[in-house]
Each structure stands twice: as structure tokens, then as C-alpha cells.
Design a protein around this motif. Sequence first.
Motif, PDB file in Angstrom:
ATOM      1  N   TYR A   1      15.088  -0.453 -20.453  1.00 25.23           N
ATOM      2  CA  TYR A   1      16.075  -0.193 -21.353  1.00 25.23           C
ATOM      3  C   TYR A   1      15.550  -0.005 -22.794  1.00 25.23           C
ATOM      4  CZ  TYR A   1      19.124  -2.041 -17.640  1.00 25.23           C
ATOM      5  OH  TYR A   1      19.660  -2.333 -16.340  1.00 25.23           O
ATOM      6  N   PRO A   2      16.193   0.962 -23.400  1.00 23.48           N
ATOM      7  CA  PRO A   2      16.884   2.218 -22.959  1.00 23.48           C
ATOM      8  C   PRO A   2      16.549   3.270 -22.392  1.00 23.48           C
ATOM      9  CG  PRO A   2      16.514   2.154 -25.483  1.00 23.48           C
ATOM     10  CD  PRO A   2      15.823   1.258 -25.151  1.00 23.48           C
ATOM     11  N   SER A   3      15.426   3.777 -22.659  1.00 21.44           N
ATOM     12  CA  SER A   3      14.976   5.079 -22.363  1.00 21.44           C
ATOM     13  C   SER A   3      13.457   5.249 -21.820  1.00 21.44           C
ATOM     14  CB  SER A   3      15.154   5.739 -23.668  1.00 21.44           C
ATOM     15  OG  SER A   3      14.334   5.230 -24.834  1.00 21.44           O
ATOM     16  N   LEU A   4      13.070   4.347 -21.111  1.00 18.18           N
ATOM     17  CA  LEU A   4      11.709   4.573 -20.561  1.00 18.18           C
ATOM     18  C   LEU A   4      11.774   4.308 -19.055  1.00 18.18           C
ATOM     19  CD1 LEU A   4       8.569   4.898 -20.512  1.00 18.18           C
ATOM     20  CD2 LEU A   4       8.392   2.563 -20.586  1.00 18.18           C
ATOM     21  N   MET A   5      11.539   5.572 -18.264  1.00 12.65           N
ATOM     22  CA  MET A   5      11.811   5.543 -16.998  1.00 12.65           C
ATOM     23  C   MET A   5      10.278   5.883 -16.068  1.00 12.65           C
ATOM     24  SD  MET A   5      15.202   5.473 -16.996  1.00 12.65           S
ATOM     25  CE  MET A   5      15.796   5.508 -18.779  1.00 12.65           C
ATOM     26  N   ILE A   6       9.933   4.694 -15.438  1.00 10.04           N
ATOM     27  CA  ILE A   6       8.551   4.919 -14.702  1.00 10.04           C
ATOM     28  C   ILE A   6       8.702   5.011 -13.450  1.00 10.04           C
ATOM     29  CG2 ILE A   6       6.305   3.736 -14.804  1.00 10.04           C
ATOM     30  CD1 ILE A   6       7.188   2.003 -17.056  1.00 10.04           C
ATOM     31  N   THR A   7       8.010   5.888 -12.771  1.00 11.41           N
ATOM     32  CA  THR A   7       7.710   5.919 -11.220  1.00 11.41           C
ATOM     33  C   THR A   7       6.367   5.373 -11.164  1.00 11.41           C
ATOM     34  OG1 THR A   7       9.375   7.717 -10.601  1.00 11.41           O
ATOM     35  CG2 THR A   7       7.416   7.247  -9.142  1.00 11.41           C
ATOM     36  N   LEU A   8       6.079   4.332 -10.210  1.00 12.26           N
ATOM     37  CA  LEU A   8       4.802   3.665 -10.199  1.00 12.26           C
ATOM     38  C   LEU A   8       4.553   3.589  -8.792  1.00 12.26           C
ATOM     39  CD1 LEU A   8       2.512   2.299 -11.773  1.00 12.26           C
ATOM     40  CD2 LEU A   8       3.566   0.171 -11.386  1.00 12.26           C
ATOM     41  N   THR A   9       3.312   4.344  -8.366  1.00  8.14           N
ATOM     42  CA  THR A   9       2.866   4.083  -6.985  1.00  8.14           C
ATOM     43  C   THR A   9       1.568   3.405  -6.790  1.00  8.14           C
ATOM     44  OG1 THR A   9       1.667   6.070  -6.688  1.00  8.14           O
ATOM     45  CG2 THR A   9       4.262   6.503  -6.523  1.00  8.14           C
ATOM     46  N   PRO A  10       1.093   3.092  -5.704  1.00  9.47           N
ATOM     47  CA  PRO A  10      -0.467   2.719  -5.412  1.00  9.47           C
ATOM     48  C   PRO A  10      -1.442   3.831  -5.896  1.00  9.47           C
ATOM     49  CG  PRO A  10       0.732   1.953  -3.673  1.00  9.47           C
ATOM     50  CD  PRO A  10       1.733   2.945  -4.518  1.00  9.47           C
ATOM     51  N   GLY A  11      -0.959   5.196  -5.946  1.00 13.84           N
ATOM     52  CA  GLY A  11      -1.992   6.099  -6.265  1.00 13.84           C
ATOM     53  C   GLY A  11      -1.591   6.916  -7.394  1.00 13.84           C
ATOM     54  N   TYR A  12      -0.483   6.861  -8.186  1.00 10.32           N
ATOM     55  CA  TYR A  12      -0.222   7.701  -9.221  1.00 10.32           C
ATOM     56  C   TYR A  12       1.003   7.117 -10.056  1.00 10.32           C
ATOM     57  CZ  TYR A  12       3.865   9.923  -6.794  1.00 10.32           C
ATOM     58  OH  TYR A  12       4.731  10.152  -5.962  1.00 10.32           O
ATOM     59  N   PHE A  13       1.250   7.643 -11.180  1.00 13.29           N
ATOM     60  CA  PHE A  13       2.361   7.231 -11.766  1.00 13.29           C
ATOM     61  C   PHE A  13       3.067   8.569 -12.625  1.00 13.29           C
ATOM     62  CE2 PHE A  13      -0.447   7.368 -15.209  1.00 13.29           C
ATOM     63  CZ  PHE A  13       0.201   7.358 -16.545  1.00 13.29           C
ATOM     64  N   TRP A  14       4.171   8.374 -12.793  1.00 11.03           N
ATOM     65  CA  TRP A  14       4.932   9.369 -13.838  1.00 11.03           C
ATOM     66  C   TRP A  14       6.104   8.828 -14.419  1.00 11.03           C
ATOM     67  CZ3 TRP A  14       9.777  11.983 -13.637  1.00 11.03           C
ATOM     68  CH2 TRP A  14      10.485  11.825 -12.345  1.00 11.03           C
ATOM     69  N   TYR A  15       6.321   9.475 -15.714  1.00 14.30           N
ATOM     70  CA  TYR A  15       7.565   8.751 -16.736  1.00 14.30           C
ATOM     71  C   TYR A  15       8.041   9.751 -17.374  1.00 14.30           C
ATOM     72  CZ  TYR A  15       4.246   9.602 -20.592  1.00 14.30           C
ATOM     73  OH  TYR A  15       3.485   9.684 -21.525  1.00 14.30           O
ATOM     74  N   LEU A  16       9.325   9.225 -17.964  1.00 16.16           N
ATOM     75  CA  LEU A  16       9.964  10.011 -18.655  1.00 16.16           C
ATOM     76  C   LEU A  16      10.447   9.073 -19.947  1.00 16.16           C
ATOM     77  CD1 LEU A  16      12.606  11.697 -16.514  1.00 16.16           C
ATOM     78  CD2 LEU A  16      10.638  12.672 -17.358  1.00 16.16           C
ATOM     79  N   SER A  17      10.320   9.305 -21.242  1.00 11.81           N
ATOM     80  CA  SER A  17      10.762   8.686 -22.253  1.00 11.81           C
ATOM     81  C   SER A  17      11.690   9.516 -23.203  1.00 11.81           C
ATOM     82  CB  SER A  17       9.723   8.325 -23.240  1.00 11.81           C
ATOM     83  OG  SER A  17      10.284   7.537 -24.256  1.00 11.81           O
ATOM     84  N   LEU A  18      12.901   9.109 -23.131  1.00 11.39           N
ATOM     85  CA  LEU A  18      14.113  10.050 -23.693  1.00 11.39           C
ATOM     86  C   LEU A  18      14.427   9.693 -25.140  1.00 11.39           C
ATOM     87  CD1 LEU A  18      16.318   9.432 -20.663  1.00 11.39           C
ATOM     88  CD2 LEU A  18      14.534  10.901 -20.827  1.00 11.39           C
ATOM     89  N   ARG A  46       0.675  -1.175   0.177  1.00 10.97           N
ATOM     90  CA  ARG A  46      -0.162   0.028   0.160  1.00 10.97           C
ATOM     91  C   ARG A  46       0.917   1.157   0.001  1.00 10.97           C
ATOM     92  NH1 ARG A  46      -5.267  -0.691   1.000  1.00 10.97           N
ATOM     93  NH2 ARG A  46      -5.492   1.563   1.637  1.00 10.97           N
ATOM     94  N   TYR A  47       2.388   1.271   0.100  1.00 13.98           N
ATOM     95  CA  TYR A  47       2.942   2.259   0.643  1.00 13.98           C
ATOM     96  C   TYR A  47       4.159   2.304  -0.478  1.00 13.98           C
ATOM     97  CZ  TYR A  47       0.273   2.220   4.947  1.00 13.98           C
ATOM     98  OH  TYR A  47      -0.803   2.289   5.863  1.00 13.98           O
ATOM     99  N   ARG A  48       4.490   1.509  -1.023  1.00 15.89           N
ATOM    100  CA  ARG A  48       5.735   0.989  -2.021  1.00 15.89           C
ATOM    101  C   ARG A  48       5.450   1.890  -3.291  1.00 15.89           C
ATOM    102  NH1 ARG A  48       8.679  -3.099  -0.680  1.00 15.89           N
ATOM    103  NH2 ARG A  48       6.840  -4.407  -0.331  1.00 15.89           N
ATOM    104  N   THR A  49       6.610   2.619  -3.692  1.00 16.77           N
ATOM    105  CA  THR A  49       6.709   3.134  -4.891  1.00 16.77           C
ATOM    106  C   THR A  49       7.949   2.508  -5.425  1.00 16.77           C
ATOM    107  OG1 THR A  49       6.161   5.465  -4.235  1.00 16.77           O
ATOM    108  CG2 THR A  49       7.914   5.377  -5.655  1.00 16.77           C
ATOM    109  N   TRP A  50       7.678   2.298  -6.571  1.00 15.33           N
ATOM    110  CA  TRP A  50       8.743   1.688  -7.656  1.00 15.33           C
ATOM    111  C   TRP A  50       9.078   2.425  -8.744  1.00 15.33           C
ATOM    112  CZ3 TRP A  50      10.219  -3.529  -6.919  1.00 15.33           C
ATOM    113  CH2 TRP A  50       9.039  -4.311  -6.139  1.00 15.33           C
ATOM    114  N   LEU A  51      10.669   2.375  -8.884  1.00 16.22           N
ATOM    115  CA  LEU A  51      11.263   3.097  -9.768  1.00 16.22           C
ATOM    116  C   LEU A  51      12.034   2.335 -10.814  1.00 16.22           C
ATOM    117  CD1 LEU A  51      12.115   4.721  -6.783  1.00 16.22           C
ATOM    118  CD2 LEU A  51      12.546   6.452  -8.503  1.00 16.22           C
ATOM    119  N   ILE A  52      11.443   2.198 -11.868  1.00 11.25           N
ATOM    120  CA  ILE A  52      11.801   1.125 -12.950  1.00 11.25           C
ATOM    121  C   ILE A  52      12.293   1.991 -14.391  1.00 11.25           C
ATOM    122  CG2 ILE A  52      10.697  -0.913 -14.402  1.00 11.25           C
ATOM    123  CD1 ILE A  52       8.452  -0.860 -12.426  1.00 11.25           C
ATOM    124  N   SER A  53      13.332   1.325 -14.460  1.00 10.32           N
ATOM    125  CA  SER A  53      14.027   1.715 -15.752  1.00 10.32           C
ATOM    126  C   SER A  53      14.087   0.653 -16.887  1.00 10.32           C
ATOM    127  CB  SER A  53      15.636   1.986 -15.726  1.00 10.32           C
ATOM    128  OG  SER A  53      15.482   3.158 -14.678  1.00 10.32           O
TER     129      SER A  53
END
Length: 374
Positions: free
Chosen positions: A272-289, A263-270
Motif C-alpha cells: 500500500y498504496p501503489s507498489l504491485m509486485i509479481t515475484l517468482t523463483p525465476g523473475y519478477f515484474w512490478y507496477l508503481s502507480l 520452486r513453483y510458487r508465484t507471489w502477487l504482493i500489493s
Amino acid sequence: MNIHDPAAELRANVATPFEAAQAMPVSVYTSEEFLALEQEHVFAKSWLCAGRADALKAPGDYLTMEIAGEPVIVLRDREGTLRAMSNVCRHRMSILLEGRGNVRTITCPYHAWTYSLDGSLRGAPAMEMNRSFCKSQTSLPAVRCVDWKGWIMLTLDPDLPEPQETLREMDDLVGYLPMQDYVEVFREEHRWNTNWKILAENFMESYHLPMCHGGTIGGAVDLKKMTCPEGYPGFNFHHILKDDSIALSIAHKDNTALAGEDRYRTWLISVYPSLMITLTPGYFWYLSLTPDGPGHVKIIYGGGLHPDFAADAEAEQHFETLKGLLDHVNDEDKGCTERVWKGMQSRHAVPGALSHLERPNYEFATWIAGKIPS
């Protein structure tokens, strides 16, 4: 080893065990020749992200991007199918569409050749006197495009295994969070004055959080409690446990599917090569490079809500607060990564030893070295 060969320098760099590893050689960031190798062997032969599939909801919704310098259109066709195709006219090779929008047909801005949303040629004015012209045999070349867990993934490689195969371990790791159902709320495009790998590495490690993000989220990080597990062939990851001090970072109060630390864990997933995802139980945000020369990177920056919060009447207000924080964090990262690029221009720029908290960076360097031919 030829010290003027960035690929050889990188292979020597990752031949050292992680426990004694150094940061990547400066030449792999600054060399035009090495970037050309990356475009040919990394970006042209990998799955790249064009953003979220729900950014293209209606027939005719489209966006454009480049893959290793190749202009591409991604759109919803009239049947609602996600498609990608060349963004180059089959007549005199003009670019067809720019940016994002909605079209009923794709019309060339040069000579008005018109294509249907499936890429077939629909009309070509004043071509009836050319005996070599055959409308039925003229269409925009297709580009491989799949919807992977709500992400639009593209590749120029006709033989590359599907993302669900190359990233199959993702289900075991974060499958309890339904990425495909998260709802995108914003999508922006930026261009920073740094190398794409500097920004990718910055996302992969949280070692920089206390200092670089001292004005925002850095105070909540205890480096002594942080670990960076070994990653997988297609991606690396680490995670952080958060409290409710950041809006939407924990599971919705009505969510009964998640329990305990999930319920509290935030994942930071990369990826390869260029998609960066922050994934939480409430929201997400990402960068694609996308690299734009050695010293610039084009960024798709987006994010949104877990379906529980997307249906919450107060979600918009909460997300406005969160978006303000994410923008501030992004600005801090921009400053940090642009300073690294500037520092790399120094005659005294020499890579230093890696912390145990920078394991993902070492794995990223190893992955790149494996893609560049010797």
C-alpha cells in the motif's frame, strides 16, 4: 451520511463485514475532491516506489518523479549513496531535471544555478551584488529515501516508520526469495486512461484472469482452487502455483536452496498504496502507480531476473520470450481497467457484491478509509 461525501460513503462501505461487502463507491474513483484527500493523506504520508535501486548504478545516474505533486530527483551521489531531493531550483523555482539520465552536476536550465550531487549549491552566476544571498546556506531540500530489498522507497513524511518496520511481515512470507538480489532488465513508463485504484485493485485479485487474460495466462487458472488469505496492515497478497509452461516461472535447475512448492510458487504482493509486485523463483515484474487526475494513472512498469537466471548464458533469450508475454498481459489489463473507468461514467454505475476472491480489494478499501480523516 452525506451521499455527496465520498469519504463518508467509503467509511460506510467498509463498515460492512467482508462476507457481505460491496465494491468501493463510484465517487471515490471519480471525485476530484477525494483525489485531493488521497494526495494529502495517502501519497504524501506513505512510502512510494521509484523503481529498482539497480536502475541507478553509477555516480550521477538519476531519475525523476512526483510525490503528491512534489517534484523529486533520485540519484547516486559521488560516494555511491542513494539520495532524493527536491527537483525545484532555489532561485526562481524552475524544475531542474526531467526524465532519466546521468549528470556530473545538477544545473538549472533557467539561470544556470548549479548543485552538487548531494544537493548543495555549487555555483550561482552574477549573485555577488545581492547581500541577502549566501551560497553555503542554499541547498536542495532532502527527501527521505531508502533502499528496501532493492526497491527505491521515498516519502515526504519525516515521521513515517521505515519500510522494514511497516512491512516486517514480508520476510516471513517471501524472505526465502532474495528480492534485493534480483536484477532489473527493463523499466518503462506508461499512462493509462483509468483511475489508479482501479489498476491497483485489478492487480490485487486474480478473479479476472480467466476472462480478461483469456488470450494469454487465463487458461491456466482454476478459480475453484484459488484462495485469498487475509493480508497484513501494510500489504495484501495471494499466490499461485505454476508449472514450466511460462519461461523462467520456476526455480533454476541448478538452484538447491528452494524445495517443494517453493520452486513453483508465484507471489502477487500489493504494498500500500501503489507498489504491485509479481515475484517468482525465476523473475519478477512490478507496477508503481501515481495518480494523474481521477481518470489517468502514471505507471512505472519494470521487471527482471532472479540472480540464478541473471547469470545464465541463455537468460536473455528466455527473458525476451517472457517480456513478450508480460507486455501482452499488460495490454489486456489496460483494456480491462480502461473499460471499468469508462463504465463508471454511466448514470447506471453501481458497485456490486464482492467475490470471496476479492478479499484484497476489501482490505485495500479499508486501508484507504483509515487514512482519510472523517
